[in-house]
Scaffold this motif. Structure first.
Motif, short mmCIF file in Angstrom:
data_model
loop_
_atom_site.label_atom_id
_atom_site.label_comp_id
_atom_site.label_asym_id
_atom_site.label_seq_id
_atom_site.Cartn_x
_atom_site.Cartn_y
_atom_site.Cartn_z
N ARG A 88 120.14 10.35 49.56
CA ARG A 88 119.22 9.69 50.50
C ARG A 88 119.20 8.18 50.23
N PHE A 89 119.17 7.80 48.95
CA PHE A 89 119.18 6.38 48.60
C PHE A 89 120.45 5.72 49.14
N ALA A 90 121.60 6.36 48.95
CA ALA A 90 122.87 5.79 49.43
C ALA A 90 122.85 5.63 50.95
N ARG A 91 122.27 6.60 51.65
CA ARG A 91 122.23 6.54 53.11
C ARG A 91 121.22 5.49 53.60
N GLU A 92 120.04 5.45 52.99
CA GLU A 92 118.97 4.56 53.45
C GLU A 92 119.09 3.14 52.91
N GLU A 93 119.69 2.99 51.76
CA GLU A 93 119.82 1.67 51.12
C GLU A 93 121.29 1.40 50.74
N PRO A 94 122.19 1.41 51.72
CA PRO A 94 123.61 1.29 51.39
C PRO A 94 123.98 -0.02 50.68
N GLN A 95 123.33 -1.11 51.05
CA GLN A 95 123.65 -2.39 50.41
C GLN A 95 123.25 -2.37 48.93
N LEU A 96 122.09 -1.80 48.65
CA LEU A 96 121.63 -1.73 47.26
C LEU A 96 122.46 -0.74 46.46
N PHE A 97 122.83 0.38 47.07
CA PHE A 97 123.70 1.34 46.40
C PHE A 97 125.01 0.64 45.99
N GLN A 98 125.60 -0.08 46.92
CA GLN A 98 126.85 -0.79 46.63
C GLN A 98 126.65 -1.83 45.54
N LEU A 99 125.57 -2.59 45.63
CA LEU A 99 125.30 -3.62 44.63
C LEU A 99 125.20 -3.01 43.24
N TYR A 100 124.50 -1.88 43.12
CA TYR A 100 124.27 -1.29 41.80
C TYR A 100 125.44 -0.45 41.30
N PHE A 101 125.97 0.42 42.13
CA PHE A 101 126.98 1.36 41.66
C PHE A 101 128.42 0.91 41.85
N LEU A 102 128.69 0.10 42.85
CA LEU A 102 130.06 -0.29 43.12
C LEU A 102 130.37 -1.69 42.58
N ARG A 103 129.82 -1.97 41.43
CA ARG A 103 130.07 -3.25 40.76
C ARG A 103 130.96 -3.02 39.55
N ARG A 104 131.58 -4.06 39.11
CA ARG A 104 132.40 -3.99 37.89
C ARG A 104 131.48 -3.82 36.70
N ARG A 105 131.81 -2.87 35.83
CA ARG A 105 130.97 -2.57 34.67
C ARG A 105 131.81 -2.70 33.40
N SER A 106 131.47 -3.67 32.59
CA SER A 106 132.19 -3.86 31.33
C SER A 106 131.64 -2.98 30.22
N ASP A 107 130.52 -2.28 30.47
CA ASP A 107 129.90 -1.45 29.45
C ASP A 107 130.28 0.03 29.56
N ILE A 108 131.18 0.37 30.47
CA ILE A 108 131.61 1.75 30.66
C ILE A 108 133.08 1.87 30.27
N HIS A 109 133.34 2.63 29.21
CA HIS A 109 134.71 2.83 28.73
C HIS A 109 135.12 4.29 28.75
N SER A 116 125.67 8.44 29.47
CA SER A 116 124.56 7.93 28.66
C SER A 116 123.82 6.79 29.35
N LYS A 117 124.50 6.02 30.20
CA LYS A 117 123.85 4.88 30.86
C LYS A 117 123.17 5.27 32.17
N GLU A 118 123.65 6.31 32.83
CA GLU A 118 123.16 6.63 34.17
C GLU A 118 122.43 7.97 34.27
N SER A 119 122.13 8.59 33.14
CA SER A 119 121.48 9.89 33.21
C SER A 119 120.14 9.86 32.49
N SER A 120 119.47 10.98 32.60
CA SER A 120 118.18 11.12 31.96
C SER A 120 118.20 12.38 31.10
N ARG A 121 117.73 12.27 29.89
CA ARG A 121 117.64 13.44 29.00
C ARG A 121 116.71 14.49 29.62
N GLU A 122 115.73 14.04 30.39
CA GLU A 122 114.82 14.97 31.08
C GLU A 122 115.58 15.92 31.98
N VAL A 123 116.57 15.39 32.71
CA VAL A 123 117.34 16.24 33.63
C VAL A 123 118.15 17.26 32.83
#
Length: 189
Positions: A88-109, A116-123
């Motif tokens: 729903r977030f991707a559909r309703e907020e496509p620009q923000l989804f792209q800004l957050y998820f479709l960016r270059r990430r130097s902290d993901i190897h 570990s960066k995008e999940s929740s232990r609760e889930v």
């Protein structure tokens, strides 16, 4: 009339609003100044470079997204409702989804870094408890579903797709069932 003092927060909020409505490519100093009704000078004093502004926008978007997801999940069906909320977030907020998820990430190897960066232990705990899985299995299933959900969400955020929600939910359920069946099959070998 006294001059309005432009603050760093005002600059970030104006840039966030522009990014949300028009996309990151429209986040330029002139557009921020126009939105705030000021000259470019105060904007430059807070944005000596665009990398710093992008980092602040990414952080602001992450906060917005977490609030959005929290408002759209069902506590009794935490795992599945999280996937639905992300789509729903991707559909309703496509620009923000792209800004957050479709960016270059130097902290993901690795995928584990992503998890570990995008999940929740609760889930993972919820999955473990409701599906009678070990925490390791729950985390593996969760990672599979994050990858799968982000793929569908990327399609929604970049294609102006009008795929019916029930079709998307069927895909998520089918994928989850397949991942879970494979995990249980391997446990029984």
């Amino acid at each position: 009339m006294p001059k309005q003092k432009i603050t760093r927060e005002m600059v970030i909020e104006a840039a966030f609003d522009i990014a949300r409505r028009e996309g990151m490519e429209k986040v330029i100093v002139k557009n921020i100044a126009d939105k705030l009704g000021c000259s470019v000078q105060p904007i430059y004093s807070y944005c000596s470079n665009m990398e710093g502004l992008k980092a602040a926008l990414t952080e602001r978007t992450g906060t917005f997204m977490k609030e959005y997801l929290a408002a759209h999940i069902e506590k009794k069906d935490y795992f599945r409702s999280m996937g639905r909320a992300q789509l729903r977030f991707a559909r309703e907020e496509p620009q923000l989804f792209q800004l957050y998820f479709l960016r270059r990430r130097s902290d993901i190897h690795s995928l584990q870094d992503l998890y570990s960066k995008e999940s929740s232990r609760e889930v993972a705990k919820f999955i473990s408890d409701t599906l009678q899985l070990t925490m390791a299995q729950a985390e593996q299933l969760h990672l599979h579903m994050i990858i799968y959900t982000m793929g569908i969400a990327s399609i929604l955020a970049t294609s102006c797709s009008h795929i019916p929600e029930e079709e998307l939910m069927t895909q998520l359920e089918t994928a989850c069932d397949a991942f879970l069946a494979e995990m249980r099959r391997k446990n029984n070998e």
